[in-house]
Design an enzyme around this catalytic site. Sequence first.
Site, PDB file in Angstrom:
ATOM      1  N   SER A 201       5.267  19.774 -28.933  1.00  0.00           N
ATOM      2  CA  SER A 201       6.748  19.756 -28.696  1.00  0.00           C
ATOM      3  C   SER A 201       7.131  19.539 -30.031  1.00  0.00           C
ATOM      4  O   SER A 201       8.586  19.694 -30.647  1.00  0.00           O
ATOM      5  CB  SER A 201       7.261  18.141 -28.290  1.00  0.00           C
ATOM      6  OG  SER A 201       6.678  18.008 -28.364  1.00  0.00           O
ATOM      7  N   HIS A 229       8.827  21.692 -22.361  1.00  0.00           N
ATOM      8  CA  HIS A 229       9.457  22.245 -22.929  1.00  0.00           C
ATOM      9  C   HIS A 229      10.043  23.877 -23.180  1.00  0.00           C
ATOM     10  O   HIS A 229      10.514  24.966 -23.506  1.00  0.00           O
ATOM     11  CB  HIS A 229       8.993  21.759 -24.886  1.00  0.00           C
ATOM     12  CG  HIS A 229       9.180  20.984 -24.837  1.00  0.00           C
ATOM     13  ND1 HIS A 229      10.400  20.406 -25.224  1.00  0.00           N
ATOM     14  CD2 HIS A 229       7.937  19.865 -25.402  1.00  0.00           C
ATOM     15  CE1 HIS A 229      10.272  18.678 -25.838  1.00  0.00           C
ATOM     16  NE2 HIS A 229       8.817  18.157 -25.873  1.00  0.00           N
ATOM     17  N   LYS A 260      16.079  18.372 -19.949  1.00  0.00           N
ATOM     18  CA  LYS A 260      15.828  19.037 -20.756  1.00  0.00           C
ATOM     19  C   LYS A 260      16.296  20.642 -20.603  1.00  0.00           C
ATOM     20  O   LYS A 260      17.825  20.560 -20.707  1.00  0.00           O
ATOM     21  CB  LYS A 260      14.154  19.226 -21.299  1.00  0.00           C
ATOM     22  CG  LYS A 260      13.795  18.265 -22.043  1.00  0.00           C
ATOM     23  CD  LYS A 260      12.245  17.983 -22.913  1.00  0.00           C
ATOM     24  CE  LYS A 260      12.133  16.840 -23.185  1.00  0.00           C
ATOM     25  NZ  LYS A 260      11.088  16.403 -23.060  1.00  0.00           N
TER      26      LYS A 260
END
Length: 419
Positions: A201, A229, A260
């Site tokens: 990340s 992610h 996300k």
Amino acid sequence: MTDTSVDVLLTPFAAKLQQLADQQLIRVLRAAETGTAPHQRVRSGGHHDPEKSQELLMFCANDYLGLAAHPDLAAALIEGVKLYGAGSGASHLVSGHSVAHEALEAALAAWVQPQIPDAEALFFCTGYMANLALLSALADEHTEIFSEALNHASLIDGIRLARQKGAQVQRYPHLDLTTLAEQLQQSKARVKLIVTDAVFSMDGELAPLANLLALAEQHQAWLIVDDAHGFGVVGPNGQGTLAHFGCSSQRLILVGTLGKAAGVSGAFVAAHPTLIQFLIQTARPYIFTTAAPPAVAHALLTSLQLMQDERGQARRDQLALLQNQWQTGLRDLLLRRPTLGWTLIDSPTPIQALVIGDNAAALALAAGLERRGIRVPAIRPPTVPAGTARLRVTFSGSHTPADVAQLLNALEAEAPAFL
Ligand SMILES: *Cc1c(COP(=O)(O)O)cnc(C)c1O
């Protein structure tokens, strides 16, 4: 008198806060007045001076596809509330489980089939909880965990719980599969769990998942992949990082987050049905918490559709365009100004890290950008290794080329003139 005694109670905490302040590590909460979007109105101060607010061009959200403010998702959430009300009322095993949760879990299971044949999926309120649940449930005194050095805090905390249940823990250096192979070779544990982020990340690098899976197969281990992610962003059709590497195996356990790229909230674990059943029966962070509102699950069904159809693809195409513009523009700047000593970490994801090096320099640069109306967070040690303080730029499918141009121009203007 009472005041005095409360002061005494507060002393240890006040002292630790002062230590943080002395190290310039105090962080400030800033409230947004408008929804998540590249251009967002944000209050400037902490909660002590909330009056002033400013519109900022944001390069810091994890809303990679720009779905958080998508009207279809908002409409789906409203529809979910009309169908199911506001709250779930109880934990899943009591009475909080709804057909909306079930439909979402079926859609997630379908999503991951190519990577984990016959997988089922289990929905969690947050990714943090999913990781605590997964690691604490699977581990006991017969377990050995092999943890990548740059794993996310939620994996680390899950591993702490696993350790309390008697698991052995090995940490392997970042991307060092040779050390990992040696650790696996020496292990006598009955249950071996390799644990890694799929997309790191703080720099956007990908973990070598195909090689990790090969090691897992060779050493009869499970491979736990946290694709917070990558889900919806990386790989063909945004299928995820496992798909990017062409991985497919029933020994994979996938954690994906839904706050996300998916733009809402929540997370899931996808794995072999026996493991999912095991989590439902034994994972304390699953059992002892109120189920997320069914309306959230209902909205997420729309989100999965958006991510998979041509609208999601259009946003991934836009992201690729922006990343290319950014990388080209920045390389050009670095060529013209080599003495700056900045380095762009090579990343195929919307997380783009510009390593500045010195803490104060990174902070000054972020502050300079902010004076120009642009918000990019400066990330410092201990979050990243010493001497690699950086700007962490994240792009969204709803940024425009003009936004990226503005960022590049501001960086050039803020680059120290004497270097
Ligand atoms: C954000 C993140 C999480 C936590 O997910 P939440 O749904 O925000 O709790 C877990 N793992 C990784 C790698 C993350 O980046």
